[in-house]
Motif scaffolding. Structure first.
Motif, PDB file in Angstrom:
ATOM      1  N   PHE A 131       0.933  -1.041  -0.031  1.00 48.78           N
ATOM      2  CA  PHE A 131      -0.078   0.025   0.071  1.00 48.78           C
ATOM      3  C   PHE A 131       0.836   1.324   0.000  1.00 48.78           C
ATOM      4  CE2 PHE A 131      -2.209  -3.360   2.179  1.00 48.78           C
ATOM      5  CZ  PHE A 131      -3.610  -3.271   1.595  1.00 48.78           C
ATOM      6  N   ARG A 142       5.006   2.806  -0.657  1.00 51.89           N
ATOM      7  CA  ARG A 142       6.092   2.726  -1.205  1.00 51.89           C
ATOM      8  C   ARG A 142       7.314   2.729  -0.174  1.00 51.89           C
ATOM      9  NH1 ARG A 142       6.975   6.793  -6.239  1.00 51.89           N
ATOM     10  NH2 ARG A 142       8.837   6.734  -5.332  1.00 51.89           N
ATOM     11  N   HIS A 196      -5.555  -1.692  -2.265  1.00 59.05           N
ATOM     12  CA  HIS A 196      -4.697  -1.238  -2.827  1.00 59.05           C
ATOM     13  C   HIS A 196      -5.282  -0.208  -3.902  1.00 59.05           C
ATOM     14  CE1 HIS A 196      -1.204  -0.482  -5.811  1.00 59.05           C
ATOM     15  NE2 HIS A 196      -0.642  -0.753  -4.610  1.00 59.05           N
ATOM     16  N   GLN A 197      -5.081   0.845  -3.892  1.00 59.98           N
ATOM     17  CA  GLN A 197      -5.555   2.282  -4.785  1.00 59.98           C
ATOM     18  C   GLN A 197      -4.500   2.365  -5.903  1.00 59.98           C
ATOM     19  OE1 GLN A 197      -8.735   3.542  -4.283  1.00 59.98           O
ATOM     20  NE2 GLN A 197      -8.904   1.703  -2.722  1.00 59.98           N
ATOM     21  N   PRO A 198      -4.971   2.713  -7.037  1.00 54.66           N
ATOM     22  CA  PRO A 198      -4.246   2.962  -8.128  1.00 54.66           C
ATOM     23  C   PRO A 198      -3.551   4.311  -7.924  1.00 54.66           C
ATOM     24  CG  PRO A 198      -6.552   3.199  -8.945  1.00 54.66           C
ATOM     25  CD  PRO A 198      -6.657   2.511  -7.412  1.00 54.66           C
ATOM     26  N   GLY A 199      -2.195   4.181  -8.405  1.00 54.27           N
ATOM     27  CA  GLY A 199      -1.542   5.647  -8.012  1.00 54.27           C
ATOM     28  C   GLY A 199      -1.712   6.444  -8.861  1.00 54.27           C
ATOM     29  N   PHE A 200      -1.557   7.804  -8.587  1.00 45.70           N
ATOM     30  CA  PHE A 200      -1.900   9.031  -9.222  1.00 45.70           C
ATOM     31  C   PHE A 200      -0.596   9.920  -9.011  1.00 45.70           C
ATOM     32  CE2 PHE A 200      -4.020   9.576  -5.399  1.00 45.70           C
ATOM     33  CZ  PHE A 200      -3.501  11.152  -4.850  1.00 45.70           C
ATOM     34  N   GLN A 252       3.493   7.455  -9.645  1.00 45.40           N
ATOM     35  CA  GLN A 252       3.260   6.190  -8.989  1.00 45.40           C
ATOM     36  C   GLN A 252       2.902   6.498  -7.354  1.00 45.40           C
ATOM     37  OE1 GLN A 252       3.681   2.958 -10.234  1.00 45.40           O
ATOM     38  NE2 GLN A 252       3.648   4.212 -12.313  1.00 45.40           N
ATOM     39  N   SER A 260       0.354   7.033  -4.661  1.00 45.50           N
ATOM     40  CA  SER A 260      -1.006   6.727  -4.132  1.00 45.50           C
ATOM     41  C   SER A 260      -1.660   7.796  -2.967  1.00 45.50           C
ATOM     42  CB  SER A 260      -1.256   5.428  -3.844  1.00 45.50           C
ATOM     43  OG  SER A 260      -0.534   5.143  -2.652  1.00 45.50           O
ATOM     44  N   GLY A 261      -2.814   7.520  -2.435  1.00 46.80           N
ATOM     45  CA  GLY A 261      -3.144   8.546  -1.566  1.00 46.80           C
ATOM     46  C   GLY A 261      -2.506   7.989  -0.125  1.00 46.80           C
ATOM     47  N   ASP A 275       0.396   6.745  -0.216  1.00 50.16           N
ATOM     48  CA  ASP A 275       1.904   7.259   0.010  1.00 50.16           C
ATOM     49  C   ASP A 275       2.014   8.674   0.386  1.00 50.16           C
ATOM     50  OD1 ASP A 275       3.189   4.966  -0.956  1.00 50.16           O
ATOM     51  OD2 ASP A 275       2.615   5.470  -3.165  1.00 50.16           O
TER      52      ASP A 275
END
Length: 218
Positions: free
Chosen positions: A118, A120, A176-180, A183, A185-186, A188
């Motif tokens: 979830f 990095r 696990h949410q897709p990154g925006f 790379q 994510s929320g 992160d």
């Protein structure tokens, strides 16, 4: 350390937590010792790490992490409280052991977050650096100023654990949410923001303490 530094704790839950810990101390059997509680706190930290790491297979393992946070809070908060309640403090030994274990627990917990799918690893390590820097400042200030500050911005270790439990529940239920933004994510962004706040607090508190000492030793 020849003198016990003054403990300064002004976090939101401090008074409530102190009453709870005092109530628990009065009900601890004699075979429960501060050293055993410190060991229990470390077991909780390992549980947190294991739950995060195992969440790479299934998010269900995050329940182990949440239980680990509760175990870690109990052991870490009760060891010193029990010694003070029974009047058997060992200031130098207790200070050294407790905060040595705190450093290892920090690496296990935040390292575990970075080992999960979830957040990095580099973002988690940045947060760990911020937390450890602020911890170093607190330990140095305890030596040179005689004040051991346990909370910043009205938040202490207990409030931070509650934030991390909330983050873990979000991981569990949101997945696990897709990154925006590339790379990132929320999750992160949240962990990175916490790390940035901790690093800024370290810089600010270091400047404040340095100026204070400069006035005392012109």
């Amino acid at each position: 350390m020849t003198n016990t530094p003054e403990r300064i704790q002004r976090n939101i839950l401090a008074a409530t937590e102190r009453r709870l810990l005092t109530w628990l101390c009065g009900r601890m059997p004699e075979w429960v010792t501060s050293d055993r509680l410190t060991c229990l706190g470390m077991i909780g930290s390992v549980m947190v790490f294991a739950g995060y790491a195992a969440s790479a297979w299934t998010a269900t393992w995050l329940w182990l992490t949440i239980i680990g946070y509760l175990v870690q809070w109990f052991g870490d908060s009760m060891d010193g409280s029990l010694a003070r309640y029974r009047g058997i403090e060992r200031p130098n030994y207790g200070y050294f052991l407790d905060h040595s274990c705190d450093g290892v627990a920090t690496v296990l917990i935040i390292g575990g977050i970075g080992c999960s799918p979830f957040v990095r690893l580099d973002v988690a390590l940045f947060a760990a650096i911020g937390y450890l820097l602020l911890s170093v400042h607190a330990y140095l200030a305890a030596k040179v100023c005689g004040e051991f500050k346990l909370s910043y911005l009205a938040a202490g270790p207990t409030e931070l654990r509650l934030m991390l439990i909330a983050l873990t529940l979000a991981m569990l239920f949101l997945g696990h949410q897709p990154g925006f933004l590339g790379q990132v994510s929320g999750f992160d962004m949240f962990v990175g923001l916490v790390g940035a706040v901790l690093a800024i607090l370290f810089v600010n508190q270091s400047i404040v303490t340095g100026r204070r000492l400069a006035l005392l030793e012109p």
